[in-house]
Design an enzyme around this catalytic site. Structure first.
Site, PDB file in Angstrom:
ATOM      1  N   CYS A 331      29.854  38.144  15.185  1.00  9.40           N
ATOM      2  CA  CYS A 331      30.010  39.595  15.320  1.00  9.40           C
ATOM      3  C   CYS A 331      31.481  39.986  15.361  1.00  9.40           C
ATOM      4  O   CYS A 331      31.848  41.079  14.932  1.00  9.40           O
ATOM      5  CB  CYS A 331      29.284  40.105  16.564  1.00  9.40           C
ATOM      6  SG  CYS A 331      29.814  39.340  18.111  1.00  9.40           S
ATOM      7  N   HIS A 850      29.832  41.037  23.044  1.00 10.71           N
ATOM      8  CA  HIS A 850      29.388  41.367  21.689  1.00 10.71           C
ATOM      9  C   HIS A 850      30.318  42.410  21.086  1.00 10.71           C
ATOM     10  O   HIS A 850      30.769  43.318  21.775  1.00 10.71           O
ATOM     11  CB  HIS A 850      27.951  41.916  21.749  1.00 10.71           C
ATOM     12  CG  HIS A 850      27.357  42.174  20.398  1.00 10.71           C
ATOM     13  ND1 HIS A 850      27.229  41.201  19.437  1.00 10.71           N
ATOM     14  CD2 HIS A 850      26.861  43.315  19.846  1.00 10.71           C
ATOM     15  CE1 HIS A 850      26.674  41.720  18.358  1.00 10.71           C
ATOM     16  NE2 HIS A 850      26.443  42.995  18.575  1.00 10.71           N
TER      17      HIS A 850
END
Length: 897
Positions: A331, A850
């Site tokens: 990510c 994230h």
């Protein structure tokens, strides 16, 4: 009630002391690590349980550590506080909830787990001994494999390859887990066994991107050597002698729609078979996570297909809303790529013929391969109507030229962005031979002259689309503290790294429940010390929720509609509570002599009226142990549920029913009927409390476990929707208004960056006049601003090898970010307004968490959230958050510009 997987206890005849456990495990670990070899088995154990055990066995020593990073080191150290013995090993937080509910699907661990943060790897012998003492589970075993260029390094393969097998022409699909050290022959056998195929009639292809890249015929070659990657497709092509379809006759896709429908009709419901992957039964019929009908014909041509991304069809929609598949902790890469791809100048440049500008001779570049890989990826992302793209070729190039980003660990998105900008610049540098130019000091010359000279020298060596778009120039002034020598230079910059104020506090949201029926549950957000303990959280909540002198708060972690743990130890570190945990605090009487906790769990009917499932959030009350009657339990539960009673014309407000000055225990009850309550005893047997009124025998436990069945009829009288879902401790992407009372302005960050400060002692300046190193003062000023201004907010800091993330909310402008006053008028007389068009967000802790990107499609004038392969439109008001990490601003053209 929480679903348990193999939660059992198996202890020996002798109860060991904590010190005896510690020494025994240490000795076993020493022997096991000395015998580490390829093929050995290691086991994942949740970091939370492991930390608890480390504290427990080390509490009689004099020093402590609880980071769980080294098995042997931690076994020799200890905790300073008295710690209770851990319960059974509970690895349920490492696996998906669906795996708990349906064991036939196999045990899939979460995709973003990190060693040392979420789990610890234990040798087989250590796990076996701990399992003998404590029991529990589920068991999560992994094999040791060889890795590295020479295959001499050993590593535990925590994440085996996850491959999608696609059968042509039968239109089956199956997802399997397989070690990257398995061979192509092993994969071939697995595919034939799963789909019940004749091995002589099957060939398999590397089918990345739904294209036949290579026929996999070398059966002895490992999948790692064949460059097979996580989550890629493998085509299983079947020879069909009956219909004359050969293994190579359909290079461009699958059967047409007519043939497909005939095949589906022929097979009927047999395509709904599902199975689960089991690490211990890799060759069994159930070694796949799903086997279902899939319309594989959609993979043939983009123009004939409609793809759905997060509920949004891309057919006929604007280009630029294609996601990137997460290849495993990528990510950080996906978010940076999307921001660069959606920079208008780069989108235009790489969709045109840029190949003539590739510099293959630049020794500082990557032979043009990085630029080509990026350009190809950009074109895929701007192609209309595409499914999410797997950036495997780009990642392969990245790993080749920047080994620090290889593998599948989480990395810093800003560090990757800096490498990409510099690497693309060198690959596209129009200067084929860089001239040597010696820089001159200002020596009293006008700033404008010196700045232009420095910029001309820079352009003589560096001239690319990256420089055209992203590079600016700042003025650096150094003053010697001894001789007052002034040195002025003008240096280029690709981005600005702005400091943030250190945030010593953390916002935590907890839902407070009452047990006396006085009010509905209410969520409170409080600020607590970041390195604080549970007692700090309890104190902050007590002040906020107006806790009475006769009351106290009982803190609990809620998961899967059950109480995961009671946090009654005031010394529990708040750092052990994750942002996505859910906490409840129960108001109970402070003085609990001769009493037990009554825990009420909720069950709701499924579609089948005979089946019940856990729902809602448990409630807690206190009840006296002096002859507990069933009627007393009913009165207590009625009182707990009073705030949820629906108002009717015959009922007054629940608070009125309690009476203004009366004791709630003697107040009128909302309903005289018996509630469908069951008591779960210590043997997990259910006792119906709707019949009789004899006394309840209390066990040695400090609580009574009750279950209420919420039938459809009962739900007509009560509204329990507010029990369904508790807010997270800290919701990613959002900050409460209370936490934003004093936001840090982006302008303040910029001013802190430009403020005059002395150099740190290890970075002293060599004064040409004193001929010695001096701790000079340094002042930066913006001089020349780029068309695209990239701003990096320095959220990550290091202190004595400790890593910290600053959660400070920065109030950054979306429009009219005006830097006119920060640039000397002589260098640029025009206004310098900027508008935000993209940003990288980071949610979670250091080394984990994230990354996501928020991007504004300028043609649409609309914001989207790019979360790997998931793309959703968002409101402009939702763009600002405490997760903002890298900001992308674009200069707004003004009159006269």
């Amino acid at each position: 009630m929480a679903t348990e997987v193999s939660i059992c206890s198996s202890t020996g005849s002798k109860e060991l002391t904590p010190e005896e456990e510690r020494v025994l495990i240490r000795d076993i670990a020493l022997a096991a690590e000395a015998d580490a070899r390829e093929g050995a088995t290691f086991y994942l154990i949740t970091q939370r349980w492991w930390q608890h055990w480390i504290k427990y066995v080390n509490q009689d020593q004099t020093h402590s550590t609880t980071d769980g990073s080294s098995l042997l080191e931690n076994c020799d150290l200890e905790s300073l506080t008295i710690v209770k013995k851990p319960g059974v090993i509970d690895n349920s937080d490492l696996i998906y909830d669906s795996a708990l509910e349906d064991l036939s699907m196999g045990l899939e661990i979460h995709d973003t787990l990190l060693e040392g943060r979420d789990y610890v790897l234990l040798p087989h012998e250590v796990w076996s001994q701990l399992f003998t003492w404590y029991g529990g589970g589920p068991t999560l075993s992994r094999k040791v494999i060889s890795s590295g260029p020479s295959h001499t390094e050993l590593a535990v393969e925590v994440y085996p390859l996850r491959l999608q097998l696609l059968v042509m022409p039968k239109e089956y699909s199956a997802t399997i887990r397989i070690s990257k050290k398995e061979t192509i022959g092993d994969l071939h056998k697995r595919a034939c066994k799963i789909f019940d195929l004749n091995s002589e009639q099957v060939c398999i292809w590397d089918y990345y991107g739904h294209r036949k890249h290579a026929l996999m015929t070398d059966l002895d070659r490992t999948l790692d050597d064949a460059n097979i990657q996580m989550d890629q497709d493998i085509l299983v092509e079947v020879l069909d002698h009956v219909n004359g379809i050969s293994c190579t006759s359909q290079e461009n896709g699958f059967l047409g729609k007519e043939a497909s429908s005939m095949f589906v009709e022929h097979l009927g419901s047999s395509l709904s078979i599902t199975g689960g992957f089991s690490a211990s039964k890799a060759s069994s019929k159930s070694c796949f996570s799903e086997l279902s009908k899939t319309n594989l014909a959609s993979g043939t041509r983009d123009s004939d297909s409609t793809y759905v991304i997060s509920g949004m069809s891309t057919r006929g929609s604007p280009a630029g809303i294609t996601g990137l598949l997460n290849l495993g902790n990528t990510c950080f890469m996906n978010s940076a790529i999307q921001c660069l791809v959606h920079t208008p100048e780069f989108a235009k440049y790489f969709q045109e013929d840029y190949h003539q500008e590739i510099n293959r001779q630049n020794p500082f570049g990557m032979v043009g391969e990085l630029a080509l890989a990026f350009g190809e990826l950009l074109r895929k992302l701007w192609a209309p109507g595409r499914t999410p793209v797997a950036p495997r070729p780009f990642k392969a190039k990245l790993a080749r030229f920047a080994p620090q980003f290889s593998g599948y660990n989480q990395h810093d998105s800003q560090e990757l962005l800096a490498f990409l900008l510099d690497g693309l610049h060198e690959d596209l540098n129009r200067v084929k031979e860089k001239p040597y130019i010696k820089s001159r000091d200002a020596d009293g010359r006008p700033d404008e002259v010196v700045a232009d000279e420095y910029w001309a020298n820079h352009i003589a060596r560096n001239d690319s689309i990256i420089v055209d778009v992203c590079q600016g120039q700042y003025k650096s002034t150094l003053v010697c503290p001894v001789c007052d020598k002034i040195s002025v230079t003008f240096d280029p910059f690709m981005y600005l790294s702005l400091p943030l104020q250190f945030a010593s506090t953390r916002s935590m949201t907890v839902t407070v429940f009452t047990s006396d029926g006085s009010s509905l549950p209410s969520a409170y957000t409080v600020a607590v010390p970041k390195q604080g303990r549970c007692r700090d959280l309890i104190q902050a909540l007590s002040n906020t929720c107006s806790l009475q002198p006769t009351e106290k708060l009982l803190l609990a972690e809620i998961r899967n509609h059950s109480i995961q743990r009671i946090m009654d130890d005031p010394l529990i570190l708040l750092s052990t509570i994750k942002d996505d945990d859910r906490l409840a605090a129960y108001k109970i009487p402070k003085f609990e002599k001769n009493s037990v906790h009554l825990r009420l769990f909720h069950l709701c009917q499924e579609h089948d009226p005979q089946r019940w499932k856990p729902c809602g959030t448990p409630s807690i009350a206190v009840i006296s142990t002096d002859g507990i009657q069933r009627s007393e339990i009913h009165r207590t539960v009625h009182k707990m549920l009073l705030p949820f009673l629906k108002k009717t014309s015959a009922q007054s407000d629940p608070s009125d029913m309690l009476g203004q000055n009366s004791d709630p225990s003697t107040s009128p009850q909302p309903d005289s009927e018996e509630l469908p309550l069951q008591l779960v005893d210590e043997n997990n047997a259910c006792i119906n409390l709707s019949v009789g009124d004899e006394a309840i025998k209390c066990s040695s436990s400090s609580f009574l476990h009750l279950v209420i069945n919420w039938s459809t009829e009962l739900l007509e009288k009560y509204d329990i929707h507010c029990l369904e879902s508790l807010p997270e401790v800290c919701k990613y992407g959002y900050v409460s208004k209370k936490a934003r009372t004093e936001p840090l302005s982006l302008y303040a960050c910029l001013e802190a960056f430009l403020r005059e400060e002395p150099l740190v002692p290890e970075d002293m300046w060599y004064c040409p006049q004193c001929k010695e190193r001096r701790q000079a003062s340094k002042k930066l000023d913006l001089w020349r601003l780029p068309n695209v201004l990239v701003i990096h907010l320095k959220r990550f800091s290091y202190y004595r090898s400790m890593k910290h993330k600053l959660e400070t909310f920065v109030n950054f402008p979306l429009h009219d970010f005006d830097l006119t006053n920060y640039v000397p008028k002589k260098s640029h007389a025009q206004q310098q307004p900027y508008e935000l068009y993209a940003l990288i967000n980071h949610y979670g802790g250091m080394g984990s968490g994230h990354y996501m990107a928020n991007i504004k499609l300028l043609d649409e004038n609309r914001w989207y959230n790019f979360d790997d392969s998931h793309i959703t439109p968002i409101n402009e008001d939702d763009v600002k958050s405490s997760g903002a990490y890298v900001l992308f601003y674009r200069r707004v053209k003004t009159d006269g510009a």
